[in-house]
Motif scaffolding. Sequence first.
Motif, short mmCIF file in Angstrom:
data_model
loop_
_atom_site.label_atom_id
_atom_site.label_comp_id
_atom_site.label_asym_id
_atom_site.label_seq_id
_atom_site.Cartn_x
_atom_site.Cartn_y
_atom_site.Cartn_z
N ASN A 124 -21.23 163.19 64.67
CA ASN A 124 -20.64 164.43 65.19
C ASN A 124 -21.43 164.79 66.45
O ASN A 124 -22.53 165.33 66.37
CB ASN A 124 -20.76 165.55 64.13
CG ASN A 124 -20.40 166.91 64.68
OD1 ASN A 124 -21.24 167.79 64.80
ND2 ASN A 124 -19.17 167.10 65.04
N GLN A 147 -22.98 175.28 60.24
CA GLN A 147 -22.05 174.18 60.49
C GLN A 147 -21.50 173.67 59.16
O GLN A 147 -22.25 173.44 58.19
CB GLN A 147 -22.73 173.02 61.24
CG GLN A 147 -21.70 171.93 61.55
CD GLN A 147 -22.22 170.82 62.46
OE1 GLN A 147 -23.40 170.49 62.45
NE2 GLN A 147 -21.32 170.23 63.22
N SER A 202 -26.49 160.75 62.38
CA SER A 202 -25.99 162.01 62.91
C SER A 202 -26.89 163.17 62.49
O SER A 202 -26.41 164.20 62.02
CB SER A 202 -24.55 162.20 62.39
OG SER A 202 -23.85 163.17 63.12
N GLY A 203 -28.18 162.95 62.61
CA GLY A 203 -29.14 163.99 62.18
C GLY A 203 -28.96 164.28 60.70
O GLY A 203 -29.09 165.43 60.26
N GLU A 220 -27.28 163.98 69.26
CA GLU A 220 -26.06 163.35 69.77
C GLU A 220 -25.23 164.43 70.45
O GLU A 220 -24.95 165.46 69.85
CB GLU A 220 -25.22 162.65 68.68
CG GLU A 220 -25.05 163.42 67.39
CD GLU A 220 -26.11 163.03 66.39
OE1 GLU A 220 -26.44 161.86 66.32
OE2 GLU A 220 -26.63 163.92 65.69
N ARG A 257 -27.10 163.41 48.21
CA ARG A 257 -26.51 162.37 49.07
C ARG A 257 -27.05 161.00 48.68
O ARG A 257 -26.33 160.00 48.78
CB ARG A 257 -26.80 162.67 50.54
CG ARG A 257 -26.01 163.89 51.04
CD ARG A 257 -26.44 164.27 52.43
NE ARG A 257 -25.66 165.37 52.98
CZ ARG A 257 -26.00 166.04 54.07
NH1 ARG A 257 -27.08 165.73 54.73
NH2 ARG A 257 -25.24 167.03 54.50
N SER A 284 -29.66 164.67 56.91
CA SER A 284 -30.77 164.89 55.98
C SER A 284 -30.52 164.07 54.72
O SER A 284 -29.44 164.15 54.12
CB SER A 284 -30.86 166.38 55.63
OG SER A 284 -31.01 167.13 56.81
N GLU A 328 -30.97 173.90 62.50
CA GLU A 328 -32.27 173.24 62.53
C GLU A 328 -33.00 173.53 63.85
O GLU A 328 -32.37 173.68 64.90
CB GLU A 328 -32.09 171.72 62.30
CG GLU A 328 -31.90 171.49 60.81
CD GLU A 328 -31.21 170.20 60.45
OE1 GLU A 328 -30.23 169.85 61.13
OE2 GLU A 328 -31.65 169.56 59.49
N SER A 360 -22.95 170.89 56.52
CA SER A 360 -24.39 170.67 56.72
C SER A 360 -25.18 171.27 55.55
O SER A 360 -24.67 172.14 54.83
CB SER A 360 -24.85 171.32 58.03
OG SER A 360 -24.83 172.73 57.93
N ILE A 361 -26.42 170.82 55.39
CA ILE A 361 -27.24 171.38 54.32
C ILE A 361 -27.58 172.84 54.60
O ILE A 361 -28.01 173.56 53.71
CB ILE A 361 -28.54 170.57 54.07
CG1 ILE A 361 -29.41 170.52 55.32
CG2 ILE A 361 -28.22 169.18 53.58
CD1 ILE A 361 -30.84 170.09 55.03
N1 ARG Z 1 -29.33 167.89 58.99
C1 ARG Z 1 -28.16 168.60 58.58
C2 ARG Z 1 -27.46 167.87 57.46
O1 ARG Z 1 -27.66 166.71 57.25
C3 ARG Z 1 -27.19 168.87 59.71
C4 ARG Z 1 -26.77 167.68 60.47
C5 ARG Z 1 -25.67 167.97 61.46
N2 ARG Z 1 -25.48 166.87 62.35
C6 ARG Z 1 -24.59 166.82 63.37
N3 ARG Z 1 -24.57 165.78 64.14
N4 ARG Z 1 -23.79 167.83 63.59
O2 ARG Z 1 -26.69 168.43 56.74
#
Ligand code: ARG
Length: 278
Positions: free
Chosen positions: A46, A157, A107-108, A53, A115, A110, A199, A160-161
Amino acid sequence: MIMKPWKKLLLGLAGIFALTSLAACSSSTNTLDKVKNKGTLTVALNPHFAPFEFKTIQDGKDTIAGADIEIAKVIGDELGVKVKFSEMSFDNVLASVQSGKADIAISGISATKERQKIFDFSDTYYDSETVLLVKKDATEKTYKQISDFSKKSIAVQKGSIQENIAKANLSDANVVSLAQPGEAINELKSGQVEGVVLEKAIAKGYVDQNSDLTMSDIALKSDSNDAYAVAMPKGSDDLKAKVNKIIAKLKKEGKIDSYVQDAYALSLKSSSKSGVTI
Ligand code: ARG
């Protein structure tokens, strides 16, 4: 009916043949082989999450840049395959790995315990911390502690966590899930919500570009593993071993930190040019 010995033998041979071809079949569905056979690594992400990203214009062309992009490129190089980035909303990123549409997701993400039940994760490559973003004037006067957010709206978002972190820490607040962090920021700036749970590395970019925003001192607790890792389908042992080696090397050489810093500088430059929130 009594089976003739030669029939038994034939049946036995057929059985062995079936078993070996099954084994061959299952090993060819292994993620590493699948990627190598295709010659392409499809990465779900994303791209609204600077500095990991984000979209930018490089040499007059629309591109995706960021620390995760650099990591994906190194993985592609090491495997000797092309990298294809597949963009989607964050709540679809992991699902696309599960359905096999994408090979992996960077995608960042966690690597939480929940998961981990569904996906294989590489070793973590970036430690994350969640903060509460607020309007500067509001924090000085109105929002000093968690209870001040009772009955107020907080944006996060979707998928997201931070959705769970916001609900667990600000249990009396109304948590609103939005597709992109940029939308949440716009809602905060226009007063539709009173805070955004995000974050720190991402929040920093918004604070630097919006003088009316700040990170609140209110600490948010998280009981999950928040650090970022590469997500793969379950059973990706071979690929996981390769990715872990690459991550270990990048970490040792200090590359991940420099990717994050360079991408951060680029994201500030590109958003000031286009004037858009990323
Ligand atoms: N680190 C958080 C998760 O894994 C948010 C990641 C959102 N990443 C993004 N590319 N929008 O839930």
